[in-house]
Design a protein around this motif. Structure first.
Motif, PDB file in Angstrom:
ATOM      1  N   PHE A  90      93.268  78.626  78.871  1.00 43.00           N
ATOM      2  CA  PHE A  90      91.842  78.710  79.800  1.00 43.00           C
ATOM      3  C   PHE A  90      90.958  77.651  78.472  1.00 43.00           C
ATOM      4  O   PHE A  90      91.117  77.085  78.044  1.00 43.00           O
ATOM      5  CB  PHE A  90      91.208  80.105  79.901  1.00 43.00           C
ATOM      6  CG  PHE A  90      91.999  80.971  80.486  1.00 43.00           C
ATOM      7  CD1 PHE A  90      91.945  80.882  81.635  1.00 43.00           C
ATOM      8  CD2 PHE A  90      92.743  82.384  79.708  1.00 43.00           C
ATOM      9  CE1 PHE A  90      92.710  82.203  82.527  1.00 43.00           C
ATOM     10  CE2 PHE A  90      93.303  82.839  80.378  1.00 43.00           C
ATOM     11  CZ  PHE A  90      93.815  83.005  81.897  1.00 43.00           C
ATOM     12  N   TRP A 135      98.505  82.307  78.375  1.00 46.68           N
ATOM     13  CA  TRP A 135      97.785  81.676  78.998  1.00 46.68           C
ATOM     14  C   TRP A 135      96.622  80.816  78.781  1.00 46.68           C
ATOM     15  O   TRP A 135      96.175  81.068  77.627  1.00 46.68           O
ATOM     16  CB  TRP A 135      97.540  82.302  80.080  1.00 46.68           C
ATOM     17  CG  TRP A 135      97.938  83.133  81.533  1.00 46.68           C
ATOM     18  CD1 TRP A 135      99.649  83.210  81.147  1.00 46.68           C
ATOM     19  CD2 TRP A 135      97.867  83.408  82.840  1.00 46.68           C
ATOM     20  NE1 TRP A 135      99.864  84.303  82.884  1.00 46.68           N
ATOM     21  CE2 TRP A 135      98.598  84.204  83.582  1.00 46.68           C
ATOM     22  CE3 TRP A 135      96.180  83.362  83.494  1.00 46.68           C
ATOM     23  CZ2 TRP A 135      98.964  84.712  84.371  1.00 46.68           C
ATOM     24  CZ3 TRP A 135      96.232  84.317  84.632  1.00 46.68           C
ATOM     25  CH2 TRP A 135      97.445  84.862  85.185  1.00 46.68           C
ATOM     26  N   LEU A 160      97.895  88.218  80.019  1.00 45.22           N
ATOM     27  CA  LEU A 160      97.251  87.208  79.606  1.00 45.22           C
ATOM     28  C   LEU A 160      98.154  85.902  78.859  1.00 45.22           C
ATOM     29  O   LEU A 160      97.752  84.742  78.461  1.00 45.22           O
ATOM     30  CB  LEU A 160      96.138  87.039  79.789  1.00 45.22           C
ATOM     31  CG  LEU A 160      95.251  87.184  80.747  1.00 45.22           C
ATOM     32  CD1 LEU A 160      93.567  87.385  80.952  1.00 45.22           C
ATOM     33  CD2 LEU A 160      95.795  86.838  81.934  1.00 45.22           C
ATOM     34  N   LEU A 205      87.854  81.572  82.878  1.00 44.30           N
ATOM     35  CA  LEU A 205      88.548  83.715  82.741  1.00 44.30           C
ATOM     36  C   LEU A 205      87.019  83.866  82.190  1.00 44.30           C
ATOM     37  O   LEU A 205      86.671  83.787  81.592  1.00 44.30           O
ATOM     38  CB  LEU A 205      89.448  83.795  80.741  1.00 44.30           C
ATOM     39  CG  LEU A 205      89.748  84.679  80.941  1.00 44.30           C
ATOM     40  CD1 LEU A 205      90.351  85.519  81.840  1.00 44.30           C
ATOM     41  CD2 LEU A 205      90.016  85.241  79.260  1.00 44.30           C
ATOM     42  N   LEU A 257      89.254  88.782  84.043  1.00 45.40           N
ATOM     43  CA  LEU A 257      89.581  89.937  83.559  1.00 45.40           C
ATOM     44  C   LEU A 257      89.156  91.227  83.695  1.00 45.40           C
ATOM     45  O   LEU A 257      88.123  91.392  83.348  1.00 45.40           O
ATOM     46  CB  LEU A 257      90.766  89.800  82.047  1.00 45.40           C
ATOM     47  CG  LEU A 257      90.442  90.555  81.056  1.00 45.40           C
ATOM     48  CD1 LEU A 257      91.715  91.143  81.557  1.00 45.40           C
ATOM     49  CD2 LEU A 257      90.952  89.624  79.609  1.00 45.40           C
ATOM     50  N   THR A 265      90.449  83.026  86.292  1.00 45.07           N
ATOM     51  CA  THR A 265      91.331  84.287  86.460  1.00 45.07           C
ATOM     52  C   THR A 265      89.917  85.001  86.289  1.00 45.07           C
ATOM     53  O   THR A 265      89.459  85.109  85.005  1.00 45.07           O
ATOM     54  CB  THR A 265      92.477  84.241  85.544  1.00 45.07           C
ATOM     55  OG1 THR A 265      92.931  82.857  86.187  1.00 45.07           O
ATOM     56  CG2 THR A 265      93.035  85.433  85.390  1.00 45.07           C
ATOM     57  N   ARG A 308      94.787  92.283  78.243  1.00 44.48           N
ATOM     58  CA  ARG A 308      94.294  91.436  77.752  1.00 44.48           C
ATOM     59  C   ARG A 308      96.033  90.350  77.682  1.00 44.48           C
ATOM     60  O   ARG A 308      96.532  89.012  77.390  1.00 44.48           O
ATOM     61  CB  ARG A 308      93.884  90.794  76.518  1.00 44.48           C
ATOM     62  CG  ARG A 308      92.455  91.189  76.404  1.00 44.48           C
ATOM     63  CD  ARG A 308      91.662  91.434  74.952  1.00 44.48           C
ATOM     64  NE  ARG A 308      90.421  91.459  75.403  1.00 44.48           N
ATOM     65  CZ  ARG A 308      89.035  91.142  74.696  1.00 44.48           C
ATOM     66  NH1 ARG A 308      90.198  89.745  73.748  1.00 44.48           N
ATOM     67  NH2 ARG A 308      88.714  91.281  74.867  1.00 44.48           N
ATOM     68  N   VAL A 355      86.117  80.593  78.389  1.00 49.14           N
ATOM     69  CA  VAL A 355      86.128  81.802  78.109  1.00 49.14           C
ATOM     70  C   VAL A 355      84.395  82.681  79.480  1.00 49.14           C
ATOM     71  O   VAL A 355      84.264  82.321  77.728  1.00 49.14           O
ATOM     72  CB  VAL A 355      86.812  82.861  77.775  1.00 49.14           C
ATOM     73  CG1 VAL A 355      86.360  84.648  78.002  1.00 49.14           C
ATOM     74  CG2 VAL A 355      88.402  82.159  77.540  1.00 49.14           C
TER      75      VAL A 355
END
Length: 95
Positions: A85, A83, A80, A5, A32, A30, A77, A88
């Protein structure tokens, strides 16, 4: 497979963010985009267009420099929740 992330924050830090992502060798990324207005995707103001241009350049740079697939773009957030990860990168997060 490693899922990463990337939290977009300061515009001046895009290059260092891509460098940090590349060091992690993720398979999927991904992104954000936190603290953006909820209508950033269809905001036709100069600021909205500049944000979309920045995102397009950043997503392309991530794919080109890392070989990872950018699998998503989230605006909060909350999108997500649930999810997982492996890593991060960016602002600390409490997902």
């Amino acid at each position: 497979m490693s899922d990463l992330l990337a939290i977009i924050d300061n515009e001046d830090a895009d290059e260092s963010l891509v460098d940090e992502i590349a060091r992690r060798h993720p398979d999927r990324v991904t992104v954000l985009l936190e603290d953006a207005q909820s209508n950033w995707g269809d905001d036709e103001s100069p600021r909205g267009r500049a944000l979309r241009d920045r995102l397009a350049a950043l997503l392309a740079a991530i794919e080109q420099r890392t070989g990872a697939a950018v699998v998503g773009l989230a605006g909060s957030r909350e999108q997500l929740r649930g999810w997982r990860f492996d890593r991060v990168i960016g602002r600390p997060t409490l997902i």
